[in-house]
Write an enzyme that holds these catalytic residues in place. Structure first.
Site, PDB file in Angstrom:
ATOM      1  N   LYS A 207      17.861 108.431  87.286  1.00 39.29           N
ATOM      2  CA  LYS A 207      17.376 107.615  86.474  1.00 39.29           C
ATOM      3  C   LYS A 207      16.874 106.395  87.144  1.00 39.29           C
ATOM      4  CE  LYS A 207      17.269 104.017  83.174  1.00 39.29           C
ATOM      5  NZ  LYS A 207      16.581 104.326  82.130  1.00 39.29           N
TER       6      LYS A 207
ATOM      7  N   LEU B 260      26.955  98.415  80.556  1.00 38.46           N
ATOM      8  CA  LEU B 260      26.889  96.912  81.118  1.00 38.46           C
ATOM      9  C   LEU B 260      25.673  96.841  81.938  1.00 38.46           C
ATOM     10  CD1 LEU B 260      30.588  97.061  82.151  1.00 38.46           C
ATOM     11  CD2 LEU B 260      29.503  95.665  80.318  1.00 38.46           C
ATOM     12  N   PRO B 261      25.193  95.332  82.367  1.00 40.87           N
ATOM     13  CA  PRO B 261      23.896  95.160  82.954  1.00 40.87           C
ATOM     14  C   PRO B 261      23.891  95.666  84.288  1.00 40.87           C
ATOM     15  CG  PRO B 261      24.774  93.200  81.726  1.00 40.87           C
ATOM     16  CD  PRO B 261      25.966  94.239  81.744  1.00 40.87           C
TER      17      PRO B 261
ATOM     18  N   THR C 223      22.814 101.478  84.072  1.00 44.57           N
ATOM     19  CA  THR C 223      22.028 101.865  85.121  1.00 44.57           C
ATOM     20  C   THR C 223      22.272 101.153  86.416  1.00 44.57           C
ATOM     21  OG1 THR C 223      20.111 102.080  83.756  1.00 44.57           O
ATOM     22  CG2 THR C 223      19.505 101.780  86.153  1.00 44.57           C
TER      23      THR C 223
ATOM     24  N   LYS D  98      15.722  94.589  88.092  1.00 44.47           N
ATOM     25  CA  LYS D  98      17.231  95.173  88.631  1.00 44.47           C
ATOM     26  C   LYS D  98      16.915  96.627  89.108  1.00 44.47           C
ATOM     27  CE  LYS D  98      19.873  96.715  85.671  1.00 44.47           C
ATOM     28  NZ  LYS D  98      20.450  97.815  85.133  1.00 44.47           N
TER      29      LYS D  98
HETATM   30  P1  NAD Z   1      22.093  93.482  77.609  1.00 41.69           P
HETATM   31  O1  NAD Z   1      22.069  92.389  78.522  1.00 41.69           O
HETATM   32  O2  NAD Z   1      21.722  93.576  76.408  1.00 41.69           O
HETATM   33  O3  NAD Z   1      23.675  93.628  77.095  1.00 41.69           O
HETATM   34  C1  NAD Z   1      24.921  93.820  78.114  1.00 41.69           C
HETATM   35  C2  NAD Z   1      26.317  93.230  77.491  1.00 41.69           C
HETATM   36  O4  NAD Z   1      27.442  93.381  78.416  1.00 41.69           O
HETATM   37  C3  NAD Z   1      26.241  91.931  76.904  1.00 41.69           C
HETATM   38  O5  NAD Z   1      26.572  92.008  75.554  1.00 41.69           O
HETATM   39  C4  NAD Z   1      27.069  91.230  77.757  1.00 41.69           C
HETATM   40  O6  NAD Z   1      27.692  90.192  77.031  1.00 41.69           O
HETATM   41  C5  NAD Z   1      28.020  92.219  78.161  1.00 41.69           C
HETATM   42  N1  NAD Z   1      28.788  92.113  79.504  1.00 41.69           N
HETATM   43  C6  NAD Z   1      28.387  91.489  80.475  1.00 41.69           C
HETATM   44  N2  NAD Z   1      29.581  91.605  81.457  1.00 41.69           N
HETATM   45  C7  NAD Z   1      30.407  91.973  80.766  1.00 41.69           C
HETATM   46  C8  NAD Z   1      31.849  92.223  81.213  1.00 41.69           C
HETATM   47  N3  NAD Z   1      32.334  92.062  82.376  1.00 41.69           N
HETATM   48  N4  NAD Z   1      32.607  92.915  80.256  1.00 41.69           N
HETATM   49  C9  NAD Z   1      32.262  93.223  79.164  1.00 41.69           C
HETATM   50  N5  NAD Z   1      30.972  92.663  78.709  1.00 41.69           N
HETATM   51  C10 NAD Z   1      30.188  92.354  79.439  1.00 41.69           C
HETATM   52  O7  NAD Z   1      21.962  94.889  78.248  1.00 41.69           O
HETATM   53  P2  NAD Z   1      21.375  96.399  77.591  1.00 41.69           P
HETATM   54  O8  NAD Z   1      19.830  96.237  77.692  1.00 41.69           O
HETATM   55  O9  NAD Z   1      22.195  96.808  76.522  1.00 41.69           O
HETATM   56  O10 NAD Z   1      21.664  96.822  78.930  1.00 41.69           O
HETATM   57  C11 NAD Z   1      22.690  97.975  79.408  1.00 41.69           C
HETATM   58  C12 NAD Z   1      22.635  98.896  80.324  1.00 41.69           C
HETATM   59  O11 NAD Z   1      21.757  99.869  79.822  1.00 41.69           O
HETATM   60  C13 NAD Z   1      21.558  98.251  81.858  1.00 41.69           C
HETATM   61  O12 NAD Z   1      22.300  98.682  82.817  1.00 41.69           O
HETATM   62  C14 NAD Z   1      20.311  98.546  81.430  1.00 41.69           C
HETATM   63  O13 NAD Z   1      19.522  98.644  82.560  1.00 41.69           O
HETATM   64  C15 NAD Z   1      20.490 100.050  80.715  1.00 41.69           C
HETATM   65  N6  NAD Z   1      19.566 100.333  79.796  1.00 41.69           N
HETATM   66  C16 NAD Z   1      18.974  99.755  78.857  1.00 41.69           C
HETATM   67  C17 NAD Z   1      17.698 100.029  78.137  1.00 41.69           C
HETATM   68  C18 NAD Z   1      17.263  99.117  77.205  1.00 41.69           C
HETATM   69  O14 NAD Z   1      15.798  99.477  76.641  1.00 41.69           O
HETATM   70  N7  NAD Z   1      17.696  97.897  76.881  1.00 41.69           N
HETATM   71  C19 NAD Z   1      17.520 101.272  78.334  1.00 41.69           C
HETATM   72  C20 NAD Z   1      17.728 101.924  79.203  1.00 41.69           C
HETATM   73  C21 NAD Z   1      19.072 101.827  79.930  1.00 41.69           C
END
Ligand code: NAD
Length: 304
Positions: A176, A70-71, A101, A251
């Protein structure tokens, strides 16, 4: 191949990272229940055979493992300790693995609440972007009990090529954040270097070729030179489509700066870099790849 006896996994958060990760688990034969607050995000997984859940609580019913992706910290708190959260249904003996993260303090708090209900928790954030999520090559930084990691290793090895135990609860999240300070600042350094080179008439491809075999080399440079025409796969060649969003980098820097402040530490470079990613967001570009930070760097007086 999925069998009726394979352990059940609940996967919550099917965005840029969660969707390909959940998809890999399904392909590897794990029985999956999925939940995302955005129904459209769930559909590809339902089409591939996952059970659609109505809430994190519903997803966690009968699951041996629950993964959250999740975000930010508040989303993880809501989805785990909240009213319809995972812990309202998770079975004693099950493992909650948060791969988002988030704030290390939140990781520790969730672990404490879960432990009281007989549920073990790992904080297991990742590095490697959406490509690493799709091909299972993520680096996974794990905080929590070594015995819990051992029980979870078969599952995590579907998602990551390097699984590193960083210490007790919260230490995966902490490592991280330290990594993100390096990634965020090196991206800004790369962007400034390309600005400088271009202003002085250097071909960006030549700068890339020289620096990837010189002391300026970095992951940011190799994967996302911030001007088009240097590397085909760079976000700059695709309208800065993420990749990793600038808002998520801001963030992560927020989290790193507040973790630093909690121990009385000042991070001057990370603070300055944070302000640039914040400006990217206020310019309406926060959903672009973080390499778009070049667009908020100062330009020459003639705009070039
Ligand atoms: P994203 O915004 O693409 O996806 C997040 C998902 O969570 C969305 O589909 C959203 O609808 C869902 N969501 C939000 N609140 C929710 C809730 N209460 N219940 C259920 N679903 C909910 O984000 P992402 O890029 O997939 O990143 C997710 C995590 O991974 C973050 O913490 C980010 O920092 C970390 N991360 C991302 C990357 C990357 O390259 N994108 C790499 C490493 C780490």
């Amino acid at each position: 191949m999925t069998t009726d006896t394979s352990p059940r996994v609940a996967f919550i958060g099917l965005g840029t990272m969660g969707r390909p990760m959940a998809s890999r688990l399904l392909s590897a034969g794990w029985r999956l229940a999925v939940y995302d607050k955005d129904l459209a995000a769930m559909q590809p997984l339902l089409d591939a055979g996952a059970r659609g859940a109505a809430s994190p609580q519903d997803a966690a019913r009968d699951a041996a493992f629950v993964i959250t992706m999740l975000p930010n910290s508040q989303h993880v708190l809501d989805a785990t300790t909240g009213q319809d959260g995972v812990l309202a249904a998770a079975s004693p003996g099950s493992v909650l693995i948060d791969m988002s993260t988030i704030n290390p303090m939140t990781s520790r708090n969730v672990a404490t609440v879960a432990r009281a209900r007989g549920v073990a928790v790992l904080d297991a954030p990742v590095s490697g972007s959406s490509q690493g999520a799709a091909d299972g090559s993520l680096t996974i930084m794990v905080g929590g009990g070594a015995d819990v990691l051992d029980r979870s290793r078969e599952l995590l090895s579907v998602l990551g090529a390097r699984i590193i135990h960083c210490g007790g609860s919260g230490m995966g999240s902490t490592v991280k954040l330290a990594n993100q300070v390096m990634a965020a600042t090196s991206m800004v350094a790369v962007a400034e270097s390309f600005r400088l080179g271009q202003a002085l008439g250097v071909d960006p491809r030549l700068l890339y070729d020289v620096s990837t075999t010189s002391s300026g080399d970095s992951w940011s440079l190799r994967t996302r030179p911030p001007v088009p025409g240097v590397v085909d796969s760079s976000p700059a060649d695709h309208g800065f489509r993420p990749g990793f969003k600038g808002d998520l980098m801001r963030k992560d820097l927020d989290l790193a700066l507040s973790a630093a402040a909690s121990v009385g530490l000042d991070l001057p470079l990370a603070s300055a870099v944070h302000d640039l990613y914040a400006r990217l967001g206020t310019s309406g570009l926060g959903d672009r790849d973080f390499s778009a930070v070049i667009d908020v760097l100062p330009r020459r007086a003639d705009g070039s």
